[in-house]
Motif scaffolding. Structure first.
Motif, PDB file in Angstrom:
ATOM      1  N   VAL A 105      43.245  46.048  35.630  1.00 48.02           N
ATOM      2  CA  VAL A 105      43.446  44.541  36.188  1.00 48.02           C
ATOM      3  C   VAL A 105      45.149  44.428  36.948  1.00 48.02           C
ATOM      4  O   VAL A 105      45.221  44.023  37.894  1.00 48.02           O
ATOM      5  N   SER A 106      45.890  45.243  36.724  1.00 50.11           N
ATOM      6  CA  SER A 106      47.875  45.135  37.273  1.00 50.11           C
ATOM      7  C   SER A 106      46.924  46.033  38.512  1.00 50.11           C
ATOM      8  O   SER A 106      47.872  45.749  39.903  1.00 50.11           O
ATOM      9  N   ASP A 107      46.613  47.412  38.617  1.00 52.91           N
ATOM     10  CA  ASP A 107      47.033  48.062  39.493  1.00 52.91           C
ATOM     11  C   ASP A 107      46.158  46.990  41.038  1.00 52.91           C
ATOM     12  O   ASP A 107      46.196  47.371  42.092  1.00 52.91           O
TER      13      ASP A 107
ATOM     14  N   SER B 139      42.425  35.250  37.142  1.00 52.71           N
ATOM     15  CA  SER B 139      41.877  35.883  36.164  1.00 52.71           C
ATOM     16  C   SER B 139      41.756  35.547  35.071  1.00 52.71           C
ATOM     17  O   SER B 139      42.473  34.396  34.133  1.00 52.71           O
ATOM     18  N   SER B 140      41.279  36.191  33.638  1.00 54.31           N
ATOM     19  CA  SER B 140      40.746  35.281  32.549  1.00 54.31           C
ATOM     20  C   SER B 140      41.420  35.713  31.567  1.00 54.31           C
ATOM     21  O   SER B 140      41.672  36.923  32.073  1.00 54.31           O
TER      22      SER B 140
ATOM     23  N   ALA C  61      36.721  45.740  25.276  1.00 54.14           N
ATOM     24  CA  ALA C  61      37.478  44.520  26.483  1.00 54.14           C
ATOM     25  C   ALA C  61      37.062  44.842  27.280  1.00 54.14           C
ATOM     26  O   ALA C  61      36.139  44.767  28.431  1.00 54.14           O
ATOM     27  N   SER C  62      37.042  42.891  27.822  1.00 58.31           N
ATOM     28  CA  SER C  62      36.137  43.163  29.430  1.00 58.31           C
ATOM     29  C   SER C  62      37.374  41.928  29.800  1.00 58.31           C
ATOM     30  O   SER C  62      38.405  41.007  29.156  1.00 58.31           O
ATOM     31  N   ARG C  63      37.834  41.767  31.058  1.00 59.83           N
ATOM     32  CA  ARG C  63      38.416  40.898  32.138  1.00 59.83           C
ATOM     33  C   ARG C  63      38.021  40.557  33.425  1.00 59.83           C
ATOM     34  O   ARG C  63      37.303  41.641  34.415  1.00 59.83           O
ATOM     35  N   THR C  64      38.342  38.847  33.569  1.00 57.31           N
ATOM     36  CA  THR C  64      37.849  39.189  34.559  1.00 57.31           C
ATOM     37  C   THR C  64      38.057  38.257  35.541  1.00 57.31           C
ATOM     38  O   THR C  64      38.816  37.226  35.658  1.00 57.31           O
TER      39      THR C  64
END
Length: 231
Positions: A69-71, A88-89, A112-115
């Motif tokens: 996510v950071s990249d 972002s979630s 782990a997941s993130r949107t």
């Protein structure tokens, strides 16, 4: 006690009938429905990406997702994407189990997941941003919505087309029955909801959807119901 529901039902029916009669004109009239639509070419988009990582520990899965996510966010901002165009979630972590036929469930890792949602104000850069997501390690695109920046302008055009359609129908019908329209007695209008063009969900390979959106169009519709008084 058994009589009360019957009385209530009769009162409800009487009220309903009175309401219907009150809304029906008691003079010669003509009812038409006008339809209008405008075809617009998308000039912006929104897409939703998701990064999912499964590792042996919760901390490892969190670190893996956070890095991707950071990249991705860093690369988008370097390409001129404003912060307000990115949302972002929160991080979501869940244990993963193996369920043998005989025996207790076995913990096999953590997922782990993130949107991340991205608004693309320059549609020509959509593929570029999808490639950026791919290079950053994003592994899923949930959907791509093609939109227009000024939907109100097109909605006004569709509404005017619906009004003209209703008037044209009324004029034609009145003339066909040797009648004249005295005026408009009632207008019923409900704002329709505009639907963006949705591209299919896909695994994270931007090239699979390379240019399928370029020839897409958005149809914006409107409707108006009119009751005209006749002479």
């Amino acid at each position: 006690m058994k009589v009360i529901p019957s009385v209530v039902a009769l009162l409800s029916l009487a009220t309903l009938s009175t309401s219907v009669l009150a809304n029906t004109p008691d003079f010669p009239h003509l009812v038409t429905t006008g339809y209008g639509e405008v075809v617009a070419k998308p000039d912006m988009a929104q897409f939703t990406t998701r990064v999912v990582e499964t590792t042996m520990t919760a901390e490892q899965s969190k670190q893996a997702v956070d890095k991707v996510v950071s990249d991705f966010l860093t690369a988008l901002k370097a390409q001129g994407v404003e912060g307000e165009s990115i949302t972002s979630s929160n991080l979501y972590i869940s244990p993963q189990y193996h369920y043998p036929k005989n025996g207790k469930p076995e913990l096999v890792g953590y997922r782990a997941s993130r949107t991340i949602n991205v608004t693309v104000n320059d549609l020509d850069k959509l593929n570029q941003y999808l490639d950026t997501a791919l290079n950053a390690g994003i592994n899923q695109v949930d959907n791509i919505q093609l939109q227009v920046k000024d939907p109100g302008k097109y909605q006004d055009q569709a509404r005017m087309a619906a009004i003209k359609d209703a008037n044209n129908k009324a004029d034609f019908l009145a003339e066909g029955f040797d009648k004249e329209i005295k005026g408009v007695w009632r207008i019923d209008y409900n704002m329709p909801s505009s639907q963006p063009v949705l591209m299919r969900a896909m695994a994270m390979d931007a090239k699979t959807e390379s240019n399928t959106y370029q020839d897409s169009t958005i149809v914006i519709r409107d409707r108006v119901d009119v009751i005209y008084q006749l002479d």
